[in-house]
Design an enzyme around this catalytic site. Structure first.
Site, PDB file in Angstrom:
ATOM      1  N   SER A  44       3.340  -3.953  -5.480  1.00 42.03           N
ATOM      2  CA  SER A  44       2.645  -4.201  -6.741  1.00 42.03           C
ATOM      3  C   SER A  44       1.848  -2.961  -7.122  1.00 42.03           C
ATOM      4  CB  SER A  44       1.701  -5.402  -6.614  1.00 42.03           C
ATOM      5  OG  SER A  44       0.614  -5.086  -5.745  1.00 42.03           O
ATOM      6  N   ILE A 107      -0.679  -4.131  -1.888  1.00 44.33           N
ATOM      7  CA  ILE A 107      -1.679  -4.062  -2.948  1.00 44.33           C
ATOM      8  C   ILE A 107      -2.375  -2.713  -2.855  1.00 44.33           C
ATOM      9  CG2 ILE A 107      -3.453  -5.196  -1.518  1.00 44.33           C
ATOM     10  CD1 ILE A 107      -4.556  -6.423  -4.133  1.00 44.33           C
ATOM     11  N   ILE A 138      -1.836  -2.247   2.505  1.00 44.51           N
ATOM     12  CA  ILE A 138      -2.774  -1.631   1.570  1.00 44.51           C
ATOM     13  C   ILE A 138      -2.206  -0.279   1.165  1.00 44.51           C
ATOM     14  CG2 ILE A 138      -5.146  -0.920   1.163  1.00 44.51           C
ATOM     15  CD1 ILE A 138      -4.716  -3.956   1.805  1.00 44.51           C
ATOM     16  N   LYS A 139      -2.019  -0.085  -0.132  1.00 47.06           N
ATOM     17  CA  LYS A 139      -1.444   1.163  -0.633  1.00 47.06           C
ATOM     18  C   LYS A 139      -2.533   2.210  -0.808  1.00 47.06           C
ATOM     19  CE  LYS A 139       1.774   0.892  -3.856  1.00 47.06           C
ATOM     20  NZ  LYS A 139       2.475   0.485  -5.114  1.00 47.06           N
ATOM     21  N   ILE A 140      -2.328   3.349  -0.155  1.00 42.90           N
ATOM     22  CA  ILE A 140      -3.247   4.484  -0.237  1.00 42.90           C
ATOM     23  C   ILE A 140      -2.444   5.694  -0.712  1.00 42.90           C
ATOM     24  CG2 ILE A 140      -4.696   6.076   1.083  1.00 42.90           C
ATOM     25  CD1 ILE A 140      -5.401   3.775   2.938  1.00 42.90           C
TER      26      ILE A 140
END
Length: 369
Positions: A44, A107, A138-140
């Site tokens: 997403s 996300i 977790i998107k970084i």
């Protein structure tokens, strides 16, 4: 079940959907894609959430409740998006239990933090805690400031989807950041087997930028190279991945139970209508990778995609030859990468602004009722 998508899955490519909405979750659409189209993960971003919230009524009740509590827009966004990620994780949980590496839902940290290491770490912690599902990612972003955040999050046992990777050197730094995080997690006594990661290597945007420059050069040699840079770049990335997992450093971590950080092919929707609409799927088939697709690309591959074996392994020399030809034609690929990362961060920030504006509008509607 789509035979073509099943063949892609059988070739070792994990099929993830690059889209999410509460409607997909609540109508059973997402579960149907898992059952019928071999989808084993979801990614997403703020633009995806903005579209979902603007075009559906399924968020209205929660928005109204949060407005009644006097929550600010950033908190409303946090609550809406983590709710969707949590519920999507629950739908994908059986996949995660069956495969370990898949069944993941991603996300993104707030894009405005792309150049803020400590802010990114804090955002990753908050999102991880709020979603509270072991199969979340977790998107970084893979900015210079994002690299230490990747290490810090991994060291705390947070599974990370590293996004916005365009070039091989930065990709090597991303892999190093992940290994450093695993080493810190091991030294802290964490179970490395519970930590997963993917590295999202953006594909189509490379061709978009390079092709525009080739068109500007206009020679026959330059024009003959259109549509070749992105796949070549991804193939070189996979070769770099193979080098890392063959290293002694990785072998020590693997023996301690660590999972490899799989390459993920992102931005795989074709931007140029002159190219095959399954180009960035068909030409990047290789085991132990992820391809996250918009639904249009997923449906296209289900209809007419072809799997003709491994298209990546052992093709590093040929890929490097493409870049040698690009250089000879006058393409400064380091400048291409600089432009792509700068534009990528800017697009991320604009997509966040779009999400803020969308949610504000929904909050205003709720307040006026």
């Amino acid at each position: 079940m789509s035979d073509r998508l099943q063949a892609l899955s059988d070739a070792g490519v994990s099929i993830w959907l690059d889209d999410l909405s509460r409607e997909r979750i609540e109508t059973g659409n997402l579960a149907g894609l898992v059952d019928e189209k071999s989808v084993v993960g979801v990614t997403s971003n703020p633009t995806i959430f903005a579209a979902a919230i603007a075009n559906g009524e399924r968020y209205d009740e929660q928005v109204a409740q949060l407005v009644d509590k006097g929550e600010p827009v950033d908190r409303v966004i946090f609550e809406l998006t983590t709710e969707d990620i949590r519920n999507a994780c629950d739908i994908l949980r059986p996949v995660a239990e069956r495969t370990a590496a898949d069944g993941r839902v991603s996300i993104e940290v707030e894009p405005a933090l792309a150049n803020d290491t400590e802010g990114t770490i804090a955002s990753a912690r908050a999102l991880w805690g709020a979603v509270d599902r072991p199969n979340a990612f977790i998107k970084i972003p893979a900015t210079k400031e994002g690299l230490p955040a990747i290490t810090a999050a991994t060291a705390e046992g947070i599974s990370v989807n590293v996004t916005l990777i365009f070039g091989i050197e930065r990709y090597r730094e991303v892999m190093d950041a992940y290994l450093s995080g695993l080493e810190a997690a091991r030294d802290a006594g964490l179970d490395l087997g519970r930590i997963q990661s993917v590295a999202s290597f953006f594909v189509s945007r490379v061709d978009t930028e390079v092709d525009a420059r080739l068109d500007g050069i206009g020679t026959d040699d330059a024009l003959a190279l259109r549509g070749k840079a992105a796949v070549a770049n991804a193939r070189l990335a996979y070769a770099a991945f193979q080098n890392v997992i063959a290293s002694d450093r990785w072998k020590v971590l693997a023996e301690a139970g660590a999972n490899p950080q799989r390459p993920l092919w992102a931005s795989t929707g074709v931007k140029n209508p002159d190219y095959p609409d399954t180009l960035y799927v068909t030409d990047l088939v290789v085991a132990d990778t992820v391809n996250t697709m918009p639904e249009k690309t997923l449906d296209a591959f289900a209809d007419h995609g072809e799997v003709t074996g491994d298209q990546v392994t052992g093709r590093g020399d040929a890929a490097q030859s493409i870049f040698d030809q690009l250089t000879a034609a006058g393409i400064d690929f380091q400048d291409v990468l600089l432009v792509l990362e700068t534009e990528g961060v800017d697009k991320f920030k604009k997509s966040w602004d779009e999400l803020v504006d969308t949610v504000k509008a929904q909050m205003d509607k709720a307040a006026a009722r």
